[in-house]
Design a protein around this motif. Sequence first.
Motif, PDB file in Angstrom:
ATOM      1  N   ALA A  20      27.291 -21.638  38.949  1.00  0.00           N
ATOM      2  CA  ALA A  20      27.140 -23.096  39.052  1.00  0.00           C
ATOM      3  C   ALA A  20      25.874 -23.569  38.341  1.00  0.00           C
ATOM      4  N   ARG A  21      24.774 -22.851  38.520  1.00  0.00           N
ATOM      5  CA  ARG A  21      23.526 -23.235  37.842  1.00  0.00           C
ATOM      6  C   ARG A  21      23.652 -23.072  36.328  1.00  0.00           C
ATOM      7  N   ALA A  22      24.327 -22.022  35.886  1.00  0.00           N
ATOM      8  CA  ALA A  22      24.538 -21.833  34.448  1.00  0.00           C
ATOM      9  C   ALA A  22      25.385 -22.967  33.881  1.00  0.00           C
ATOM     10  N   ALA A  23      26.430 -23.360  34.604  1.00  0.00           N
ATOM     11  CA  ALA A  23      27.273 -24.476  34.152  1.00  0.00           C
ATOM     12  C   ALA A  23      26.476 -25.778  34.125  1.00  0.00           C
ATOM     13  N   LEU A  24      25.607 -25.966  35.106  1.00  0.00           N
ATOM     14  CA  LEU A  24      24.768 -27.167  35.133  1.00  0.00           C
ATOM     15  C   LEU A  24      23.840 -27.215  33.917  1.00  0.00           C
ATOM     16  N   PHE A  25      23.216 -26.094  33.583  1.00  0.00           N
ATOM     17  CA  PHE A  25      22.334 -26.067  32.416  1.00  0.00           C
ATOM     18  C   PHE A  25      23.120 -26.210  31.119  1.00  0.00           C
ATOM     19  N   ALA A  26      24.342 -25.684  31.059  1.00  0.00           N
ATOM     20  CA  ALA A  26      25.186 -25.875  29.873  1.00  0.00           C
ATOM     21  C   ALA A  26      25.500 -27.359  29.702  1.00  0.00           C
ATOM     22  N   ALA A  27      25.810 -28.037  30.800  1.00  0.00           N
ATOM     23  CA  ALA A  27      26.084 -29.477  30.740  1.00  0.00           C
ATOM     24  C   ALA A  27      24.822 -30.256  30.354  1.00  0.00           C
ATOM     25  N   PHE A  54      14.340 -23.668  26.919  1.00  0.00           N
ATOM     26  CA  PHE A  54      13.168 -23.158  27.633  1.00  0.00           C
ATOM     27  C   PHE A  54      13.403 -23.167  29.145  1.00  0.00           C
ATOM     28  N   LEU A  55      13.844 -24.303  29.657  1.00  0.00           N
ATOM     29  CA  LEU A  55      14.019 -24.448  31.106  1.00  0.00           C
ATOM     30  C   LEU A  55      15.104 -23.520  31.642  1.00  0.00           C
ATOM     31  N   ALA A  56      16.160 -23.301  30.862  1.00  0.00           N
ATOM     32  CA  ALA A  56      17.206 -22.363  31.298  1.00  0.00           C
ATOM     33  C   ALA A  56      16.635 -20.965  31.444  1.00  0.00           C
ATOM     34  N   GLY A  57      15.869 -20.514  30.467  1.00  0.00           N
ATOM     35  CA  GLY A  57      15.262 -19.192  30.550  1.00  0.00           C
ATOM     36  C   GLY A  57      14.277 -19.082  31.697  1.00  0.00           C
ATOM     37  N   ILE A  58      13.498 -20.145  31.899  1.00  0.00           N
ATOM     38  CA  ILE A  58      12.473 -20.122  32.954  1.00  0.00           C
ATOM     39  C   ILE A  58      13.095 -20.169  34.341  1.00  0.00           C
ATOM     40  N   ALA A 180       7.814 -28.859  29.205  1.00  0.00           N
ATOM     41  CA  ALA A 180       8.343 -27.783  30.048  1.00  0.00           C
ATOM     42  C   ALA A 180       7.283 -27.276  31.021  1.00  0.00           C
ATOM     43  N   VAL A 181       6.047 -27.135  30.543  1.00  0.00           N
ATOM     44  CA  VAL A 181       4.959 -26.721  31.443  1.00  0.00           C
ATOM     45  C   VAL A 181       4.808 -27.741  32.566  1.00  0.00           C
ATOM     46  N   GLY A 182       4.841 -29.017  32.224  1.00  0.00           N
ATOM     47  CA  GLY A 182       4.734 -30.067  33.239  1.00  0.00           C
ATOM     48  C   GLY A 182       5.868 -30.005  34.253  1.00  0.00           C
ATOM     49  N   ILE A 183       7.084 -29.773  33.795  1.00  0.00           N
ATOM     50  CA  ILE A 183       8.239 -29.687  34.695  1.00  0.00           C
ATOM     51  C   ILE A 183       8.111 -28.478  35.620  1.00  0.00           C
ATOM     52  N   VAL A 184       7.743 -27.339  35.050  1.00  0.00           N
ATOM     53  CA  VAL A 184       7.609 -26.124  35.860  1.00  0.00           C
ATOM     54  C   VAL A 184       6.484 -26.280  36.874  1.00  0.00           C
ATOM     55  N   ARG A 185       5.371 -26.830  36.433  1.00  0.00           N
ATOM     56  CA  ARG A 185       4.241 -27.004  37.367  1.00  0.00           C
ATOM     57  C   ARG A 185       4.570 -28.008  38.457  1.00  0.00           C
ATOM     58  N   SER A 186       5.269 -29.082  38.142  1.00  0.00           N
ATOM     59  CA  SER A 186       5.627 -30.072  39.164  1.00  0.00           C
ATOM     60  C   SER A 186       6.612 -29.460  40.158  1.00  0.00           C
TER      61      SER A 186
END
Length: 192
Positions: A20-27, A54-58, A180-186
């Motif tokens: 489900a998470r993979a499908a969400l990131f594909a979308a 980046f976010l998918a890998g992280i 991406a750094v901002g998203i991951v840190r938040s």
Amino acid sequence: MATEHDSVELVGDELVGNVARAALFAALMGASAYVSFPNPLSPIPVTMQVLVVFLAGIFLGPVWGGASMVLYLVAGSLGAPVFAGGSAGFGALVGPTGGYLLAYPVAAVVTGAVVHNGVTLGDYRVSTVRLVGAMVAGTAVIYALGTIGFALVQGIGLGAAFWVASAAFIPAEAFKIAAAVGIVRSDAIAAN
């Protein structure tokens, strides 16, 4: 009359969640292709797709991050209008931007492997240096395959292709890495 039923778990909850998470990131990847800006230094537009890679890998790790990008490529090659500017079809994979598209799964795997220190999903809340290093490695993969693909399709040398297909995007990639750094840190702050 009471009856007893045995339940059988055909697919584990963890697998269902990962798919489900993979499908969400594909979308999300497909949606990000519609956010594009012309690049005055290149015929290739700037999209927000690399940020999603980046976010998918992280967030998903190397295995499921890469799987999400493969799912995205399969959907687009089968006709879903999820490539840059709403394009679709197998032709996009062999066109001027095909090298970038084919690099996305590899870049998600590389980014995720650096962040998670291997293929096993771990904690993505790593040092900023490691996080940025992972995304720089992912960017290098995208630039290398994108440059090669562009050079082959356009019939130009790798040096000329590098300036148009890679160097022209460095400011945009720096912005995406910072975002991406901002998203991951938040997310890390919200999780604590």
